[in-house]
Design a protein around this motif. Structure first.
Motif, short mmCIF file in Angstrom:
data_model
loop_
_atom_site.label_atom_id
_atom_site.label_comp_id
_atom_site.label_asym_id
_atom_site.label_seq_id
_atom_site.Cartn_x
_atom_site.Cartn_y
_atom_site.Cartn_z
N LEU A 167 0.83 -1.20 0.00
CA LEU A 167 0.00 0.00 0.00
C LEU A 167 0.87 1.25 0.00
O LEU A 167 0.60 2.21 -0.75
CB LEU A 167 -0.93 -0.02 1.22
N LEU A 168 1.91 1.26 0.83
CA LEU A 168 2.81 2.41 0.84
C LEU A 168 3.48 2.57 -0.52
O LEU A 168 3.56 3.69 -1.05
CB LEU A 168 3.87 2.23 1.93
N THR A 169 3.95 1.47 -1.10
CA THR A 169 4.64 1.57 -2.39
C THR A 169 3.71 2.07 -3.48
O THR A 169 4.12 2.85 -4.35
CB THR A 169 5.23 0.21 -2.78
N ALA A 170 2.45 1.64 -3.46
CA ALA A 170 1.49 2.11 -4.46
C ALA A 170 1.30 3.61 -4.36
O ALA A 170 1.35 4.34 -5.37
CB ALA A 170 0.16 1.38 -4.28
N CYS A 171 1.07 4.10 -3.14
CA CYS A 171 0.90 5.55 -2.95
C CYS A 171 2.17 6.30 -3.33
O CYS A 171 2.13 7.36 -3.98
CB CYS A 171 0.54 5.85 -1.50
N ALA A 172 3.33 5.74 -2.95
CA ALA A 172 4.60 6.41 -3.20
C ALA A 172 4.91 6.47 -4.69
O ALA A 172 5.31 7.53 -5.21
CB ALA A 172 5.72 5.68 -2.46
N ALA A 173 4.75 5.36 -5.40
CA ALA A 173 5.09 5.33 -6.83
C ALA A 173 4.27 6.35 -7.61
O ALA A 173 4.81 7.10 -8.44
CB ALA A 173 4.89 3.92 -7.38
N TRP A 174 2.98 6.39 -7.34
CA TRP A 174 2.13 7.32 -8.08
C TRP A 174 2.32 8.76 -7.63
O TRP A 174 2.20 9.69 -8.44
CB TRP A 174 0.67 6.89 -7.98
N SER A 175 2.64 8.97 -6.36
CA SER A 175 2.95 10.32 -5.91
C SER A 175 4.23 10.83 -6.57
O SER A 175 4.30 11.97 -7.04
CB SER A 175 3.10 10.35 -4.38
N LEU A 176 5.25 9.98 -6.63
CA LEU A 176 6.50 10.37 -7.28
C LEU A 176 6.29 10.62 -8.77
O LEU A 176 6.85 11.56 -9.34
CB LEU A 176 7.55 9.28 -7.06
N TYR A 177 5.48 9.78 -9.40
CA TYR A 177 5.17 10.01 -10.81
C TYR A 177 4.47 11.36 -10.99
O TYR A 177 4.76 12.11 -11.94
CB TYR A 177 4.29 8.88 -11.34
N ALA A 178 3.56 11.67 -10.07
CA ALA A 178 2.86 12.96 -10.15
C ALA A 178 3.82 14.13 -9.97
O ALA A 178 3.72 15.15 -10.66
CB ALA A 178 1.75 13.01 -9.10
N VAL A 179 4.79 14.00 -9.06
CA VAL A 179 5.79 15.05 -8.88
C VAL A 179 6.59 15.24 -10.16
O VAL A 179 6.80 16.37 -10.63
CB VAL A 179 6.73 14.72 -7.70
N LEU A 180 7.05 14.14 -10.72
CA LEU A 180 7.92 14.21 -11.91
C LEU A 180 7.19 14.75 -13.13
O LEU A 180 7.83 15.24 -14.06
CB LEU A 180 8.49 12.83 -12.21
N THR A 181 5.87 14.67 -13.14
CA THR A 181 5.10 15.18 -14.28
C THR A 181 4.35 16.47 -13.94
O THR A 181 3.51 16.92 -14.72
CB THR A 181 4.09 14.11 -14.76
N GLY A 182 4.64 17.05 -12.79
CA GLY A 182 4.08 18.36 -12.43
C GLY A 182 2.64 18.33 -11.98
O GLY A 182 1.97 19.39 -11.96
N ARG A 183 2.13 17.19 -11.55
CA ARG A 183 0.76 17.09 -11.04
C ARG A 183 0.81 17.23 -9.51
O ARG A 183 0.72 16.25 -8.77
CB ARG A 183 0.13 15.77 -11.45
N TRP A 184 0.94 18.43 -9.04
CA TRP A 184 1.29 18.68 -7.65
C TRP A 184 0.17 18.33 -6.67
O TRP A 184 0.45 17.82 -5.58
CB TRP A 184 1.71 20.14 -7.47
N VAL A 185 -1.06 18.58 -7.01
CA VAL A 185 -2.16 18.27 -6.08
C VAL A 185 -2.27 16.76 -5.90
O VAL A 185 -2.44 16.26 -4.78
CB VAL A 185 -3.48 18.88 -6.59
N TRP A 186 -2.18 16.03 -7.01
CA TRP A 186 -2.19 14.58 -6.92
C TRP A 186 -1.01 14.08 -6.09
O TRP A 186 -1.15 13.16 -5.27
CB TRP A 186 -2.15 13.95 -8.30
N ALA A 187 0.15 14.68 -6.31
CA ALA A 187 1.33 14.27 -5.56
C ALA A 187 1.13 14.47 -4.06
O ALA A 187 1.45 13.58 -3.24
CB ALA A 187 2.55 15.06 -6.04
N GLY A 188 0.58 15.62 -3.69
CA GLY A 188 0.36 15.90 -2.27
C GLY A 188 -0.71 15.01 -1.66
O GLY A 188 -0.55 14.51 -0.53
#
Length: 394
Positions: A167-188
């Protein structure tokens, strides 16, 4: 594929160039790569499960209770069924038991089956997120290798258990992907969910804040989108909110949660306890699980150095570094063997290995096949040993 330099903005620009210059059919190729990666991940974890089942059968035990109701799983399923009815329960973060409770309420599944379903579904989501990050950085071949390597780590049997690492890895992977693609609200928002999943979920918050700070510094504070500020503000709410809630229940808002952890014998001592345990192990010997844990921590530290030298984007370095710091610096009675499990979500550490494996596969396919098969075989055998025969808690 061209090298990606540090910083989310560079990655976003790189991604934009790739999309604009994408040849016909590349979108379909990337989708097929994701399907292949997830399919391979499911296949290796199924093989690992079969080995666990065979080992359990040989010892007269049932595999599903071993995977779904062992060690920490017992506490999570108790919280899912009865809430935080015991003071010691407060050490366990609420997202996973909340999801298990929702599954048991909406389906006829019992606690063990629901716990395994949540973990397995989260593992698939995590594998897809890892693949997306890998594609963004180094293309589909490295991304597929990255997912498969994550699935055959020595402690990857935990990915098949009713534990919270998936569960942590799922949230982390997609949060990091959102950071790297500039989707800041999703990342947060995803960082906040990661902070509700495990104590070391704060690593995702650190990664989001590091990425946001780098972007603010790059723009010199001018023209920073409001979504970045919103994402940065959201990111610590999960972890900090739960720690504060536990503190309020214990009558000590800032220290109550850490007092609960101390009751479990868990604390952060900057690695002094781990060094003392290592010294004792070297002098007097220990069961296989302890030197293996030490070896995995040492290798992870070396991979972190290589990750820095490879100049991957800053959020990935910060995320992996915080997870490694927590694993190295944390101490507790009987927790040394758990350090490899704490490092399972640190998938960016495998990027350098995935790139090397792909290069080997292109130059010497037979060598790469032997290496991958050996890693998988060891993972399956060692995972069965950990679950079925090893006494110390994972």
């Amino acid at each position: 594929m061209a090298h990606v330099s540090t910083g989310p903005a560079r990655v976003v620009a790189h991604l934009g160039n790739r999309v604009r210059g994408r040849p016909p059919g590349e979108g379909r190729r990337l989708k097929m790569s994701a399907v292949t990666a997830i399919g391979l991940f499911v296949a290796v974890r199924l093989c690992g499960g079969i080995v666990v089942a065979l080992a359990a059968s040989s010892s007269g035990r049932r595999p599903l209770p071993l995977l779904g109701y062992s060690w920490d799983s017992v506490w999570y399923l108790r919280i899912a069924a009865h809430g935080y009815d015991l003071p010691k329960n407060l050490a366990f973060f609420p997202l996973y038991p909340g999801l298990v409770r929702a599954v048991t309420a909406l389906t006829p599944l019992g606690g063990i089956a629901a716990g395994l379903l949540v973990s397995w579904a989260a593992a698939a989501v995590a594998a897809y997120g890892i693949h997306r990050v890998g594609v963004l950085l180094h293309g589909p071949a490295v991304a597929t290798a990255l997912v498969v390597l994550w699935g055959v780590l020595p402690h990857s049997v935990v990915l098949s258990m009713a534990y919270t690492e998936t569960l942590l890895t799922a949230c982390a992977a997609w949060s990091l992907y959102a950071v790297l693609t500039g989707r800041w609200v999703w990342a947060g928002a995803l960082a906040a969910l990661a902070g509700l999943s495990r104590p070391n979920g704060c690593a995702v918050t650190a990664a989001v804040l590091a990425g946001a700070a780098h972007e603010v510094w790059r723009k010199r504070g001018r023209g920073v989108p409001h979504r970045l500020w919103m994402g940065a503000a959201l990111s610590p709410l999960g972890w900090a909110g739960y720690v504060l809630w536990v503190g309020l229940r214990k009558g000590d808002p800032l220290g109550g949660y850490f007092a609960v952890q101390r009751r479990w014998g868990s604390r952060f001592d900057f690695g002094r306890g781990a060094l003392r345990f290592t010294e004792h192990m070297m002098l007097h010997g220990a069961r296989l699980i302890f030197p293996m844990a030490l070896l995995i921590v040492v290798v992870s530290t070396l991979l972190f150095v290589l990750l820095i030298l490879d100049r991957v984007p800053l959020p990935l370095v910060v995320y992996s570094g915080v997870l490694l710091l927590i694993a190295l610096g944390g101490a507790g009675n009987g927790y040394f063997q758990c350090k490899p499990r704490f490092l399972l979500p640190a998938f960016p550490l495998l990027i350098v290995v995935a790139r090397a494996l792909v290069r080997t596969a292109r130059a010497r396919p037979w060598h790469a096949t032997v290496v991958a098969s050996a890693l998988a075989g060891f993972s399956f055998a060692y995972g069965a040993f950990l679950v079925v025969f090893s006494r110390p808690a994972l």
